[in-house]
Write a protein that holds these residues in place. Sequence first.
Motif, mmCIF file in Angstrom:
data_model
loop_
_atom_site.group_PDB
_atom_site.id
_atom_site.type_symbol
_atom_site.label_atom_id
_atom_site.label_comp_id
_atom_site.label_asym_id
_atom_site.label_seq_id
_atom_site.Cartn_x
_atom_site.Cartn_y
_atom_site.Cartn_z
ATOM 1 N N UNK A 37 0.836 -1.197 0.000
ATOM 2 C CA UNK A 37 0.000 0.000 0.000
ATOM 3 C C UNK A 37 0.866 1.240 0.000
ATOM 4 N N UNK A 38 0.260 2.414 -0.163
ATOM 5 C CA UNK A 38 1.036 3.659 -0.199
ATOM 6 C C UNK A 38 1.644 3.982 1.163
ATOM 7 N N UNK A 39 2.576 4.936 1.151
ATOM 8 C CA UNK A 39 3.154 5.403 2.413
ATOM 9 C C UNK A 39 2.055 5.934 3.325
ATOM 10 N N UNK A 40 2.150 5.610 4.607
ATOM 11 C CA UNK A 40 1.148 6.085 5.560
ATOM 12 C C UNK A 40 -0.134 5.284 5.564
ATOM 13 N N UNK A 41 -0.130 4.116 4.894
ATOM 14 C CA UNK A 41 -1.354 3.312 4.811
ATOM 15 C C UNK A 41 -1.603 2.485 6.056
ATOM 16 N N UNK A 42 -0.598 2.409 6.959
ATOM 17 C CA UNK A 42 -0.766 1.621 8.174
ATOM 18 C C UNK A 42 -0.208 0.213 8.066
ATOM 19 N N UNK A 43 0.660 -0.011 7.078
ATOM 20 C CA UNK A 43 1.189 -1.372 6.851
ATOM 21 C C UNK A 43 2.003 -1.865 8.051
ATOM 22 N N UNK A 189 4.335 -13.390 7.294
ATOM 23 C CA UNK A 189 3.562 -12.160 7.122
ATOM 24 C C UNK A 189 4.574 -11.044 6.891
ATOM 25 N N UNK A 190 4.477 -10.371 5.747
ATOM 26 C CA UNK A 190 5.532 -9.458 5.336
ATOM 27 C C UNK A 190 4.954 -8.131 4.854
ATOM 28 N N UNK A 191 5.527 -7.031 5.355
ATOM 29 C CA UNK A 191 5.243 -5.697 4.827
ATOM 30 C C UNK A 191 6.336 -5.364 3.825
ATOM 31 N N UNK A 192 5.954 -4.877 2.654
ATOM 32 C CA UNK A 192 6.967 -4.654 1.627
ATOM 33 C C UNK A 192 6.609 -3.467 0.727
ATOM 34 N N UNK A 193 7.608 -2.581 0.507
ATOM 35 C CA UNK A 193 7.417 -1.440 -0.378
ATOM 36 C C UNK A 193 7.524 -1.844 -1.840
ATOM 37 N N UNK A 194 8.359 -2.844 -2.130
ATOM 38 C CA UNK A 194 8.485 -3.337 -3.504
ATOM 39 C C UNK A 194 7.287 -4.230 -3.806
ATOM 40 N N UNK A 195 6.150 -3.567 -4.028
ATOM 41 C CA UNK A 195 4.873 -4.273 -4.050
ATOM 42 C C UNK A 195 4.787 -5.305 -5.164
ATOM 43 N N UNK A 196 5.192 -4.925 -6.361
ATOM 44 C CA UNK A 196 5.042 -5.850 -7.489
ATOM 45 C C UNK A 196 5.850 -7.129 -7.257
ATOM 46 N N UNK A 224 -2.936 -8.942 -11.419
ATOM 47 C CA UNK A 224 -3.720 -8.904 -12.654
ATOM 48 C C UNK A 224 -4.874 -7.907 -12.595
ATOM 49 N N UNK A 225 -5.158 -7.361 -11.412
ATOM 50 C CA UNK A 225 -6.278 -6.436 -11.238
ATOM 51 C C UNK A 225 -5.916 -5.074 -11.831
ATOM 52 N N UNK A 226 -6.633 -4.596 -12.849
ATOM 53 C CA UNK A 226 -6.274 -3.332 -13.495
ATOM 54 C C UNK A 226 -6.276 -2.147 -12.529
ATOM 55 N N UNK A 227 -7.217 -2.118 -11.601
ATOM 56 C CA UNK A 227 -7.301 -1.001 -10.664
ATOM 57 C C UNK A 227 -6.126 -1.014 -9.693
ATOM 58 N N UNK A 228 -5.772 -2.193 -9.202
ATOM 59 C CA UNK A 228 -4.613 -2.305 -8.315
ATOM 60 C C UNK A 228 -3.340 -1.924 -9.061
ATOM 61 N N UNK A 229 -3.215 -2.403 -10.286
ATOM 62 C CA UNK A 229 -2.029 -2.077 -11.089
ATOM 63 C C UNK A 229 -1.928 -0.567 -11.321
ATOM 64 N N UNK A 231 -3.356 1.961 -9.639
ATOM 65 C CA UNK A 231 -3.297 2.805 -8.443
ATOM 66 C C UNK A 231 -2.062 2.571 -7.602
ATOM 67 N N UNK A 232 -1.636 1.301 -7.521
ATOM 68 C CA UNK A 232 -0.584 0.974 -6.553
ATOM 69 C C UNK A 232 0.694 0.423 -7.167
ATOM 70 N N UNK A 233 0.626 -0.035 -8.420
ATOM 71 C CA UNK A 233 1.794 -0.701 -8.999
ATOM 72 C C UNK A 233 2.373 0.056 -10.185
ATOM 73 N N UNK A 234 1.925 1.239 -10.408
ATOM 74 C CA UNK A 234 2.503 2.060 -11.474
ATOM 75 C C UNK A 234 2.091 1.638 -12.876
ATOM 76 N N UNK A 235 0.885 1.043 -13.000
ATOM 77 C CA UNK A 235 0.370 0.692 -14.329
ATOM 78 C C UNK A 235 0.646 -0.745 -14.715
#
Length: 235
Positions: A37-43, A189-196, A224-229, A231-235
């Motif tokens: 998730x984005x910075x400040x999302x509470x991950x 259980x892992x929090x990760x900034x390198x989301x893709x 594979x979700x277009x909205x996730x890609x 909004x969160x994965x840079x397209x």
Amino acid sequence: MSFLSATNMTGGYGAGPDILHDLELSVDKGEIAVIVGPNGAGKSTGMKAVFGMLNLREGAVKLDGTDITGLSPQERVHKGMGFVPQVRNIFPTMSVRENLEMGAFIRDDDFEPTIEQVYELFPAVYEKRNQNAGELSGGQRQQVAVGRALMTQPKLLMLDEPTAGVSPIVMDELFDRIIEVAKTGISILMVEQNARQALEIADKGYVLVQGRNAYTDTGEALLADPEVRRTFLGG
């Protein structure tokens, strides 16, 4: 029931405002679950809530069917949780081997076989075993930190940004080792900034926005979700 089940987690730090809002996280046995998730999302806050490091006003955390909501972080370690924070996760003035020995503080059995397993998993840790941990590269420090957490023989291993500040090659190597750990039956259980990259190895993924669950699915489905890609994965 999932091996880890954290439900309706609402809370924050001390008397401050709520950062988490009805957050749900679960991990099955031997599964890799990734929080992105984005910075400040509470991950990281969500991770710390699972480990008992902040006040929950609502919700519950269960491990292997046992309610551990009221337990301290130290008590949760005894129940089978291992936690690797993002920073200050090694003892820099101690040798690599001494760092691993510190991870065995809760054990009264022979932990030498576990040290050998860590050496096998992380050859660089074996090679640097007599050096001060503070002399290692960032990627090697992370390996020592993960190795020390494995010394407690956890059933659930929690990693907060394990690839922060390391090169792409080291990141791929760390992810390969994390997959190997999960194959032994340990839940991750892992929090990760390198989301893709993280979702590529995830059995399950959680996308958080403002302390809430925005998307939950398999790693493959989220990629594979277009909205996730978009909004969160840079397209």
